[in-house]
Write a protein that holds these residues in place. Structure first.
Motif, PDB file in Angstrom:
ATOM      1  N   GLY A 285       0.821  -1.207   0.000  1.00 46.20           N
ATOM      2  CA  GLY A 285       0.000   0.000   0.000  1.00 46.20           C
ATOM      3  C   GLY A 285       0.851   1.252   0.000  1.00 46.20           C
ATOM      4  N   CYS A 286       0.458   2.212   0.803  1.00 42.77           N
ATOM      5  CA  CYS A 286       1.236   3.446   0.941  1.00 42.77           C
ATOM      6  C   CYS A 286       2.478   3.150   1.774  1.00 42.77           C
ATOM      7  CB  CYS A 286       0.399   4.531   1.615  1.00 42.77           C
ATOM      8  SG  CYS A 286       1.346   6.042   1.966  1.00 42.77           S
ATOM      9  N   PRO A 287       3.691   3.392   1.259  1.00 45.57           N
ATOM     10  CA  PRO A 287       4.897   3.049   2.016  1.00 45.57           C
ATOM     11  C   PRO A 287       5.066   3.852   3.300  1.00 45.57           C
ATOM     12  CG  PRO A 287       5.449   4.304   0.037  1.00 45.57           C
ATOM     13  CD  PRO A 287       3.998   3.945  -0.063  1.00 45.57           C
ATOM     14  N   PHE A 288       4.321   4.954   3.434  1.00 44.61           N
ATOM     15  CA  PHE A 288       4.446   5.797   4.626  1.00 44.61           C
ATOM     16  C   PHE A 288       3.482   5.378   5.736  1.00 44.61           C
ATOM     17  CE2 PHE A 288       3.556   9.890   6.923  1.00 44.61           C
ATOM     18  CZ  PHE A 288       4.821  10.030   7.495  1.00 44.61           C
ATOM     19  N   HIS A 289       2.555   4.472   5.453  1.00 44.56           N
ATOM     20  CA  HIS A 289       1.482   4.213   6.418  1.00 44.56           C
ATOM     21  C   HIS A 289       1.976   3.721   7.786  1.00 44.56           C
ATOM     22  CE1 HIS A 289       1.510  -0.170   5.208  1.00 44.56           C
ATOM     23  NE2 HIS A 289       1.177  -0.305   6.471  1.00 44.56           N
ATOM     24  N   PRO A 290       3.114   2.980   7.916  1.00 50.23           N
ATOM     25  CA  PRO A 290       3.528   2.569   9.259  1.00 50.23           C
ATOM     26  C   PRO A 290       3.927   3.741  10.166  1.00 50.23           C
ATOM     27  CG  PRO A 290       4.554   1.173   7.595  1.00 50.23           C
ATOM     28  CD  PRO A 290       3.962   2.340   6.879  1.00 50.23           C
ATOM     29  N   ARG A 291       4.205   4.901   9.577  1.00 52.40           N
ATOM     30  CA  ARG A 291       4.641   6.057  10.364  1.00 52.40           C
ATOM     31  C   ARG A 291       3.584   7.163  10.411  1.00 52.40           C
ATOM     32  NH1 ARG A 291      10.328   7.669   7.700  1.00 52.40           N
ATOM     33  NH2 ARG A 291      10.666   8.709   9.696  1.00 52.40           N
ATOM     34  N   CYS A 292       2.455   6.939   9.770  1.00 53.83           N
ATOM     35  CA  CYS A 292       1.480   8.014   9.567  1.00 53.83           C
ATOM     36  C   CYS A 292       0.362   7.965  10.610  1.00 53.83           C
ATOM     37  CB  CYS A 292       0.880   7.904   8.164  1.00 53.83           C
ATOM     38  SG  CYS A 292      -0.270   9.229   7.753  1.00 53.83           S
ATOM     39  N   SER A 293       0.116   9.104  11.236  1.00 60.35           N
ATOM     40  CA  SER A 293      -0.940   9.184  12.245  1.00 60.35           C
ATOM     41  C   SER A 293      -2.334   9.235  11.622  1.00 60.35           C
ATOM     42  CB  SER A 293      -0.734  10.430  13.116  1.00 60.35           C
ATOM     43  OG  SER A 293      -0.787  11.613  12.325  1.00 60.35           O
ATOM     44  N   LYS A 294      -2.418   9.522  10.329  1.00 56.73           N
ATOM     45  CA  LYS A 294      -3.706   9.630   9.653  1.00 56.73           C
ATOM     46  C   LYS A 294      -4.090   8.364   8.900  1.00 56.73           C
ATOM     47  CE  LYS A 294      -3.364  14.643   8.900  1.00 56.73           C
ATOM     48  NZ  LYS A 294      -3.418  15.712   7.874  1.00 56.73           N
ATOM     49  N   ALA A 295      -3.230   7.357   8.941  1.00 57.95           N
ATOM     50  CA  ALA A 295      -3.444   6.171   8.108  1.00 57.95           C
ATOM     51  C   ALA A 295      -4.719   5.432   8.472  1.00 57.95           C
ATOM     52  CB  ALA A 295      -2.242   5.247   8.234  1.00 57.95           C
ATOM     53  N   ASP A 296      -5.446   5.044   7.451  1.00 62.65           N
ATOM     54  CA  ASP A 296      -6.606   4.176   7.580  1.00 62.65           C
ATOM     55  C   ASP A 296      -6.131   2.764   7.217  1.00 62.65           C
ATOM     56  OD1 ASP A 296      -8.844   2.601   7.178  1.00 62.65           O
ATOM     57  OD2 ASP A 296      -9.973   4.141   6.118  1.00 62.65           O
ATOM     58  N   LEU A 307       0.131   9.795  -7.336  1.00 63.81           N
ATOM     59  CA  LEU A 307       0.489  11.213  -7.279  1.00 63.81           C
ATOM     60  C   LEU A 307      -0.533  11.965  -8.126  1.00 63.81           C
ATOM     61  CD1 LEU A 307       2.698  13.226  -6.255  1.00 63.81           C
ATOM     62  CD2 LEU A 307       3.819  12.921  -8.460  1.00 63.81           C
ATOM     63  N   ARG A 308      -1.392  12.754  -7.481  1.00 64.58           N
ATOM     64  CA  ARG A 308      -2.480  13.399  -8.213  1.00 64.58           C
ATOM     65  C   ARG A 308      -2.442  14.912  -8.040  1.00 64.58           C
ATOM     66  NH1 ARG A 308      -6.904  14.130  -4.530  1.00 64.58           N
ATOM     67  NH2 ARG A 308      -6.503  13.141  -2.514  1.00 64.58           N
ATOM     68  N   ALA A 309      -3.051  15.593  -8.993  1.00 67.95           N
ATOM     69  CA  ALA A 309      -3.064  17.051  -8.994  1.00 67.95           C
ATOM     70  C   ALA A 309      -4.088  17.578  -8.003  1.00 67.95           C
ATOM     71  CB  ALA A 309      -3.375  17.566 -10.392  1.00 67.95           C
ATOM     72  N   LEU A 310      -3.664  18.595  -7.221  1.00 66.89           N
ATOM     73  CA  LEU A 310      -4.555  19.293  -6.306  1.00 66.89           C
ATOM     74  C   LEU A 310      -4.683  20.735  -6.776  1.00 66.89           C
ATOM     75  CD1 LEU A 310      -3.031  17.961  -2.950  1.00 66.89           C
ATOM     76  CD2 LEU A 310      -4.875  16.955  -4.316  1.00 66.89           C
ATOM     77  N   ASP A 311      -5.360  21.556  -6.004  1.00 66.59           N
ATOM     78  CA  ASP A 311      -5.506  22.954  -6.387  1.00 66.59           C
ATOM     79  C   ASP A 311      -4.155  23.669  -6.307  1.00 66.59           C
ATOM     80  OD1 ASP A 311      -6.124  22.424  -3.462  1.00 66.59           O
ATOM     81  OD2 ASP A 311      -5.686  24.574  -3.420  1.00 66.59           O
ATOM     82  N   GLY A 312      -4.028  24.747  -7.076  1.00 65.42           N
ATOM     83  CA  GLY A 312      -2.816  25.567  -7.040  1.00 65.42           C
ATOM     84  C   GLY A 312      -1.602  24.924  -7.663  1.00 65.42           C
ATOM     85  N   GLY A 313      -1.803  23.905  -8.498  1.00 65.42           N
ATOM     86  CA  GLY A 313      -0.680  23.258  -9.156  1.00 65.42           C
ATOM     87  C   GLY A 313       0.076  22.285  -8.275  1.00 65.42           C
ATOM     88  N   ARG A 314      -0.450  21.999  -7.089  1.00 65.68           N
ATOM     89  CA  ARG A 314       0.208  21.079  -6.168  1.00 65.68           C
ATOM     90  C   ARG A 314      -0.059  19.641  -6.581  1.00 65.68           C
ATOM     91  NH1 ARG A 314       1.014  21.727  -0.504  1.00 65.68           N
ATOM     92  NH2 ARG A 314       0.805  23.948  -0.949  1.00 65.68           N
ATOM     93  N   LEU A 315       0.944  18.768  -6.348  1.00 66.52           N
ATOM     94  CA  LEU A 315       0.800  17.344  -6.523  1.00 66.52           C
ATOM     95  C   LEU A 315       1.035  16.661  -5.187  1.00 66.52           C
ATOM     96  CD1 LEU A 315       2.957  16.825  -9.785  1.00 66.52           C
ATOM     97  CD2 LEU A 315       0.460  17.019  -9.647  1.00 66.52           C
ATOM     98  N   ALA A 316       0.264  15.635  -4.875  1.00 60.31           N
ATOM     99  CA  ALA A 316       0.458  14.900  -3.631  1.00 60.31           C
ATOM    100  C   ALA A 316      -0.020  13.469  -3.807  1.00 60.31           C
ATOM    101  CB  ALA A 316      -0.266  15.566  -2.471  1.00 60.31           C
ATOM    102  N   ALA A 317       0.714  12.546  -3.144  1.00 59.97           N
ATOM    103  CA  ALA A 317       0.355  11.138  -3.177  1.00 59.97           C
ATOM    104  C   ALA A 317      -0.117  10.712  -1.795  1.00 59.97           C
ATOM    105  CB  ALA A 317       1.544  10.300  -3.634  1.00 59.97           C
ATOM    106  N   CYS A 318      -1.365  11.064  -1.480  1.00 61.02           N
ATOM    107  CA  CYS A 318      -1.943  10.722  -0.190  1.00 61.02           C
ATOM    108  C   CYS A 318      -3.450  10.591  -0.365  1.00 61.02           C
ATOM    109  CB  CYS A 318      -1.628  11.799   0.858  1.00 61.02           C
ATOM    110  SG  CYS A 318      -2.400  11.505   2.474  1.00 61.02           S
ATOM    111  N   HIS A 319      -4.045   9.563   0.234  1.00 61.60           N
ATOM    112  CA  HIS A 319      -5.491   9.374   0.128  1.00 61.60           C
ATOM    113  C   HIS A 319      -6.260  10.527   0.763  1.00 61.60           C
ATOM    114  CE1 HIS A 319      -5.109   5.390  -1.533  1.00 61.60           C
ATOM    115  NE2 HIS A 319      -4.401   4.962  -0.495  1.00 61.60           N
ATOM    116  N   PHE A 320      -5.616  11.227   1.704  1.00 59.46           N
ATOM    117  CA  PHE A 320      -6.320  12.269   2.456  1.00 59.46           C
ATOM    118  C   PHE A 320      -5.817  13.679   2.132  1.00 59.46           C
ATOM    119  CE2 PHE A 320      -6.143   8.339   4.971  1.00 59.46           C
ATOM    120  CZ  PHE A 320      -7.486   8.017   4.948  1.00 59.46           C
ATOM    121  N   ALA A 321      -5.026  13.800   1.074  1.00 60.18           N
ATOM    122  CA  ALA A 321      -4.534  15.126   0.697  1.00 60.18           C
ATOM    123  C   ALA A 321      -5.668  16.000   0.176  1.00 60.18           C
ATOM    124  CB  ALA A 321      -3.426  15.006  -0.354  1.00 60.18           C
TER     125      ALA A 321
END
Length: 321
Positions: A285-296, A307-321
């Motif tokens: 899954g997400c390689p960061f999930h063992p360290r993430c306080s928000k992980a489901d 890695l998906r586009a957000l507002d303002g030209g930002r890119l982020a690879a997070c289910h909760f971004a």
């Protein structure tokens, strides 16, 4: 109006290293240094690449500069392939030069400073005309007296050696400098001087920079854009001001917590927790999930976020971004 050609473009670039072991019938293992990297650097921009040790920053830097071939994907320099069909470096690679982390290791201890710069000049231009004059101009450009040409690397300080490494890179008249932790081996007082030099060269010579560092304050000072890497992938990308003020990925937030807030001179809220994952056996899954306080657990342990586009030209690879 035609779109501006990218100075450097990486398309789905991955690099894997085969590992020994596993026995005669054991499954072959590999280390995933970088995976599926897409990155575009436009002329005149300064892009910072940040992340913990082992995240793939230096491997990506060497791929960008042509020192290491990717296992898959392509690297384009000004719209042309960096390598030919047989994997050989194309002439356009000289448009991209590298400034290394350890200036002493990057220089030949047997040759004078002047000889090493002259060698770079001849390799780049094929001409020996006005060689001493061109060499001295390069030394002046990086703040060194031409008299340094007669010295050997061991006779110089760390900061002076790094200036020589920069001057040698400039001998090829590059358009892009890839700087791989160029301040890491220097004293704190010297770091500020080299950082100011890079900024001055960027402005006066119109250079483009790919600046790799774990020092977030230097990236904020020098770079227009920030790329955050984790476990060999880009997990957030955007304008420097946006990422530093409102990071969208939990790892970016955690990483920024190690830097001093410029307004309060105190560390931000949050802390580095856990250890970076083993690149040989990354979590599912997400390689960061063992360290993430928000992980489901149901989602993050089983599905890697794209890695998906957000507002303002930002890119982020997070289910909760």
């Amino acid at each position: 109006m035609m779109a501006e050609t990218a100075l450097l473009e990486l398309k789905q670039v991955s690099k894997r290293y085969a590992l020994s072991g596993g026995g005669l019938f054991g499954k072959a293992r590999s280390l995933r240094a970088v995976t599926d990297i897409d990155l575009v650097i436009r002329p005149g921009r300064s892009v910072g690449l940040v992340g913990e040790s082992g995240c793939g920053k230096s491997t990506l830097a060497k791929i960008a500069a042509g020192f290491v071939p990717p296992s898959s994907g392509s690297v384009m320099v000004k719209g042309q392939p960096q390598r030919d069909s047989k994997g050989h470096i194309m002439p356009g690679r000289r448009k991209v030069q590298m400034v290394f982390q350890d200036p002493l290791a990057a220089l030949d201890p047997r040759l004078t400073i002047g000889a090493q710069i002259e060698e770079a000049l001849v390799l780049a231009s094929g001409s020996k005309e006005r060689l001493a004059e061109r060499r001295d101009d390069l030394l002046r450009n990086v703040g060194l007296n031409p008299e340094f040409a007669t010295r050997f690397p061991h006779e110089l300080s760390g900061g002076q050696r790094q200036r020589v490494v920069i001057s040698r890179a400039l001998a090829a008249e590059p358009e892009l400098l890839v700087c791989d932790e160029p301040l890491a081996a220097l004293d704190v007082s010297v770091q500020a001087q080299i950082l100011a030099l890079l900024d001055e060269l960027r402005r006066s010579m119109g250079l483009t920079l790919l600046f790799i560092s774990h020092q977030l304050s230097t990236v904020r000072y020098l770079c227009d854009e920030v790329v955050v890497m984790y476990a060999g992938r880009i997990i957030e990308q955007g304008k420097t001001s946006g990422i530093y003020e409102t990071p969208r990925h939990p790892y970016s937030t955690m990483l920024l917590a190690t830097a001093l807030d410029p307004r309060t001179r105190r560390k931000r809220e949050g802390a580095i927790v856990g250890e970076a994952p083993n690149p040989i056996a990354l979590p599912s899954g997400c390689p960061f999930h063992p360290r993430c306080s928000k992980a489901d657990p149901a989602l993050c342990m089983n599905e890697r976020p794209p890695l998906r586009a957000l507002d303002g030209g930002r890119l982020a690879a997070c289910h909760f971004a």
